[in-house]
Write an enzyme that holds these catalytic residues in place. Structure first.
Site, PDB file in Angstrom:
ATOM      1  N   LYS A  43     -12.598 -10.077   9.845  1.00  0.00           N
ATOM      2  CA  LYS A  43     -12.729  -8.649   9.530  1.00  0.00           C
ATOM      3  C   LYS A  43     -13.024  -7.877  10.800  1.00  0.00           C
ATOM      4  O   LYS A  43     -13.938  -8.220  11.555  1.00  0.00           O
ATOM      5  CB  LYS A  43     -13.843  -8.452   8.500  1.00  0.00           C
ATOM      6  CG  LYS A  43     -13.970  -7.031   7.938  1.00  0.00           C
ATOM      7  CD  LYS A  43     -14.901  -6.139   8.729  1.00  0.00           C
ATOM      8  CE  LYS A  43     -16.323  -6.602   8.734  1.00  0.00           C
ATOM      9  NZ  LYS A  43     -17.214  -5.605   9.456  1.00  0.00           N
ATOM     10  N   TYR A  71     -16.325 -17.489   9.542  1.00  0.00           N
ATOM     11  CA  TYR A  71     -16.301 -16.038   9.396  1.00  0.00           C
ATOM     12  C   TYR A  71     -16.379 -15.399  10.771  1.00  0.00           C
ATOM     13  O   TYR A  71     -17.255 -15.722  11.588  1.00  0.00           O
ATOM     14  CB  TYR A  71     -17.476 -15.555   8.548  1.00  0.00           C
ATOM     15  CG  TYR A  71     -17.605 -14.049   8.508  1.00  0.00           C
ATOM     16  CD1 TYR A  71     -16.654 -13.266   7.859  1.00  0.00           C
ATOM     17  CD2 TYR A  71     -18.664 -13.404   9.146  1.00  0.00           C
ATOM     18  CE1 TYR A  71     -16.764 -11.882   7.839  1.00  0.00           C
ATOM     19  CE2 TYR A  71     -18.787 -12.020   9.130  1.00  0.00           C
ATOM     20  CZ  TYR A  71     -17.830 -11.266   8.479  1.00  0.00           C
ATOM     21  OH  TYR A  71     -17.929  -9.900   8.461  1.00  0.00           O
ATOM     22  N   GLY A 106       7.263  21.608 -27.743  1.00  0.00           N
ATOM     23  CA  GLY A 106       8.627  21.148 -27.524  1.00  0.00           C
ATOM     24  C   GLY A 106       9.100  21.335 -26.096  1.00  0.00           C
ATOM     25  O   GLY A 106       8.480  22.040 -25.292  1.00  0.00           O
ATOM     26  N   THR A 107      10.236  20.709 -25.799  1.00  0.00           N
ATOM     27  CA  THR A 107      10.767  20.728 -24.435  1.00  0.00           C
ATOM     28  C   THR A 107      11.229  22.121 -24.019  1.00  0.00           C
ATOM     29  O   THR A 107      11.076  22.509 -22.856  1.00  0.00           O
ATOM     30  CB  THR A 107      11.929  19.743 -24.317  1.00  0.00           C
ATOM     31  OG1 THR A 107      12.903  20.031 -25.333  1.00  0.00           O
ATOM     32  CG2 THR A 107      11.453  18.302 -24.490  1.00  0.00           C
ATOM     33  N   TYR A 151     -24.464  -8.051  10.908  1.00  0.00           N
ATOM     34  CA  TYR A 151     -25.151  -6.985  10.172  1.00  0.00           C
ATOM     35  C   TYR A 151     -26.648  -7.251  10.201  1.00  0.00           C
ATOM     36  O   TYR A 151     -27.112  -8.320   9.795  1.00  0.00           O
ATOM     37  CB  TYR A 151     -24.624  -6.952   8.736  1.00  0.00           C
ATOM     38  CG  TYR A 151     -25.190  -5.850   7.875  1.00  0.00           C
ATOM     39  CD1 TYR A 151     -25.137  -4.517   8.269  1.00  0.00           C
ATOM     40  CD2 TYR A 151     -25.746  -6.146   6.640  1.00  0.00           C
ATOM     41  CE1 TYR A 151     -25.633  -3.508   7.460  1.00  0.00           C
ATOM     42  CE2 TYR A 151     -26.244  -5.148   5.811  1.00  0.00           C
ATOM     43  CZ  TYR A 151     -26.189  -3.835   6.234  1.00  0.00           C
ATOM     44  OH  TYR A 151     -26.685  -2.837   5.422  1.00  0.00           O
ATOM     45  N   ASP A 208       8.197  10.956 -16.584  1.00  0.00           N
ATOM     46  CA  ASP A 208       7.973   9.579 -17.020  1.00  0.00           C
ATOM     47  C   ASP A 208       9.238   8.734 -16.921  1.00  0.00           C
ATOM     48  O   ASP A 208       9.331   7.680 -17.542  1.00  0.00           O
ATOM     49  CB  ASP A 208       7.439   9.552 -18.454  1.00  0.00           C
ATOM     50  CG  ASP A 208       8.406  10.160 -19.462  1.00  0.00           C
ATOM     51  OD1 ASP A 208       9.438  10.716 -19.041  1.00  0.00           O
ATOM     52  OD2 ASP A 208       8.129  10.076 -20.673  1.00  0.00           O
ATOM     53  N   ARG A 246     -31.238 -25.280  18.651  1.00  0.00           N
ATOM     54  CA  ARG A 246     -31.581 -25.845  17.346  1.00  0.00           C
ATOM     55  C   ARG A 246     -32.866 -26.649  17.485  1.00  0.00           C
ATOM     56  O   ARG A 246     -33.252 -27.062  18.587  1.00  0.00           O
ATOM     57  CB  ARG A 246     -30.443 -26.732  16.831  1.00  0.00           C
ATOM     58  CG  ARG A 246     -30.044 -27.877  17.747  1.00  0.00           C
ATOM     59  CD  ARG A 246     -28.911 -28.700  17.147  1.00  0.00           C
ATOM     60  NE  ARG A 246     -28.535 -29.812  18.008  1.00  0.00           N
ATOM     61  CZ  ARG A 246     -27.341 -29.994  18.523  1.00  0.00           C
ATOM     62  NH1 ARG A 246     -26.390 -29.116  18.305  1.00  0.00           N
ATOM     63  NH2 ARG A 246     -27.080 -31.052  19.273  1.00  0.00           N
ATOM     64  N   ARG A 280       1.437   6.742 -27.418  1.00  0.00           N
ATOM     65  CA  ARG A 280       1.668   5.300 -27.566  1.00  0.00           C
ATOM     66  C   ARG A 280       1.155   4.485 -26.379  1.00  0.00           C
ATOM     67  O   ARG A 280       1.080   3.254 -26.462  1.00  0.00           O
ATOM     68  CB  ARG A 280       3.157   5.036 -27.778  1.00  0.00           C
ATOM     69  CG  ARG A 280       3.608   5.310 -29.210  1.00  0.00           C
ATOM     70  CD  ARG A 280       5.052   4.917 -29.399  1.00  0.00           C
ATOM     71  NE  ARG A 280       5.962   5.893 -28.824  1.00  0.00           N
ATOM     72  CZ  ARG A 280       7.249   5.653 -28.580  1.00  0.00           C
ATOM     73  NH1 ARG A 280       7.760   4.459 -28.795  1.00  0.00           N
ATOM     74  NH2 ARG A 280       8.020   6.604 -28.068  1.00  0.00           N
ATOM     75  N   GLY A 290      18.930  12.273 -28.167  1.00  0.00           N
ATOM     76  CA  GLY A 290      19.849  13.326 -28.582  1.00  0.00           C
ATOM     77  C   GLY A 290      21.286  12.926 -28.294  1.00  0.00           C
ATOM     78  O   GLY A 290      21.611  12.478 -27.199  1.00  0.00           O
TER      79      GLY A 290
END
Length: 465
Positions: A360, A375, A86-87, A396, A110, A449, A16, A145
């Protein structure tokens, strides 16, 4: 008390769930269902843990081995149930590796929210002599059960599909957890048959066998139904997720944490909080997160693997992801809104990181500020540095990462590019719009610049008609 050997049933397909992932590897609170169960077993200091696998066995066993290695603990033992009949058939696979001299504690992979104290009470009820069943009262026991009693004595467990109308009216149900002397369990498993509606070997049939052998069968009640609720569908997983988060929220509030709305709060790892912590709505905590005293977390923050010192304020929509390297934020720092801290970010006391700033693998010393649209990657930033809006470290070169050093009391103007490796010396100023690729002198003004030019009478190009 005899030693406890834990048996975890995790062979089911989970049809399921409608997923290729083994059911017990679906996540609750950021961790696989079975990890919750394994951690609970470890809290009981079990002598041995045996996991019964079947569907997706290779993937599940690989994950459990990797998880144990990462935690520095011993991996569980594995047995396989193929085919799944089965169990009772599942537990029969454990017989060759289960010691005779202990208590077998049988768990379900589960069912993630079972508490260690509930299981310890179950083991205590067994006492090494009795068959102890974990039970719970349910308003709607459909599918479970039923516990059939004579007075206080448990006489049988009847599976829902095999139960009469009178038996289906019983609200006390078996949860799938039991504690049983291992030697007796082995004898009863050898006598199981599949004479039932499903043609399976039911573990619950050992109750009949125990009664026939004169063994006392006792019930140990769970404190709340959510402890024994299993996951068979995405809907049930979502319901248990909210139950888990309510449990985390309640625990934190009992410690003094103020949550603006406990229903809008998620812990997907471990969250430790000091005194007078305030957390606004829709915040997510993942991995290992520590919050010091007087920390305030604004709304819609996501925080993973971070150590946050006293008096820190995180404004709305701050995203912190420390991964393995972690993130550290010093006392009195102010971060956000809309800031992003990535692995290796180390912020000193009273640092300010503002809106749309990303950091970072960088260290910022006391009082440094990067308030807007910037940054900082692979950088060492000194005390009281003012890092301008739109500025970046170009760390980088297309093949390797390089460091940028910005010494104390430097002022970096807006829209600057610091091309690493480069050092901006103490007390220097970098003029707005500069591209700095060489080390600068202490106290100097650096401007890099092009000279401004103005052309009068110039006309923009026009579209062809």
């Amino acid at each position: 008390m005899k030693a406890v050997d834990v048996v975890v049933m995790a062979a089911g397909k989970g049809t399921r769930m409608k997923s290729r992932t083994p059911k017990v590897l679906h996540r609750l609170g950021g961790r696989p269902l079975i990890q919750h169960v394994m951690e609970t077993a470890q809290a009981l200091q079990a002598r041995r843990t045996i996991v019964i696998t079947g569907h997706g066995a290779d993937e599940l066993e690989s994950w459990l081995r990797g998880s144990a290695a990462a935690a520095g603990t011993a991996a569980p033992d594995f047995v396989r149930q193929e085919p799944q009949l089965g169990t009772g058939h599942a537990v029969q696979q454990v017989v060759p590796v289960l010691p005779d001299d202990g208590i077998a504690l049988i768990l379900n992979g589960d069912v993630p929210l079972i508490r260690p104290q509930t299981l310890q009470a179950l083991v205590d009820r067994c006492g090494g002599e009795r068959l102890a069943l974990l039970t719970v009262e349910m308003a709607d026991p459909t599918g479970y059960g039923r516990i059939v009693r004579e007075g206080d004595a448990v006489r049988a467990i009847v599976e829902h599909k095999d139960a009469s109308e009178q038996q289906r009216a019983i609200r006390e149900v078996y949860t799938g957890f039991m504690a049983v002397p291992s030697a007796r369990l082995k004898r009863w498993l050898a006598r199981l048959t599949n004479d039932n509606a499903q043609g399976e070997y039911y573990l619950t049939d050992i109750v009949h066998l125990a009664v026939a052998d004169g063994c006392e069968v006792v019930a140990s009640p769970a404190l709340e139904q959510v402890e024994v609720d299993g996951v068979n569908s995405p809907l049930q997983l979502a319901e248990l997720e909210r139950a888990y988060q309510r449990r985390q929220a309640r625990s934190l509030m009992e410690q003094g944490v103020r949550l603006a709305d406990p229903a809008r709060f998620d812990v997907r790892g471990t969250l430790r909080c000091g005194q007078d912590v305030e957390i606004d709505v829709n915040c997510v905590f993942d991995g290992e997160v520590t919050l010091g005293d007087n920390v305030r977390i604004g709304p819609n923050c996501v925080i993973a693997n971070a150590r946050i010192a006293n008096g820190v304020v995180l404004l709305a929509f701050t995203h912190i992801d420390g991964e393995k390297a972690g993130v550290e934020i010093g006392e009195g720092a102010l971060v956000g809104p809309f800031a992003r801290l990535r692995p290796g970010a180390r912020l000193g006391p009273e640092v300010h990181i503002g809106n749309f700033v990303e950091v970072k693998n960088s260290t910022l010393a006391r009082g440094a500020k990067a308030n807007h649209l910037a940054y900082l990657g692979d950088a060492e930033v000194g005390e009281r540095v003012n890092y301008g809006a739109g500025s970046i470290t170009a760390n980088y070169d297309g093949a390797n990462k390089h460091r940028t050093v910005i010494e104390a009391d430097v002022h970096v103007g807006s829209n600057c590019v610091l091309v690493a490796p480069v050092t901006v010396a103490k007390g220097g100023t970098v003029g707005a719009g500069s591209v700095v690729s060489k080390d600068t002198a202490p106290g100097a003004l650096t401007v890099a610049r092009a000279k401004q030019a103005t052309i009068t009478g110039w006309e923009r190009p026009k579209k062809n008609t």
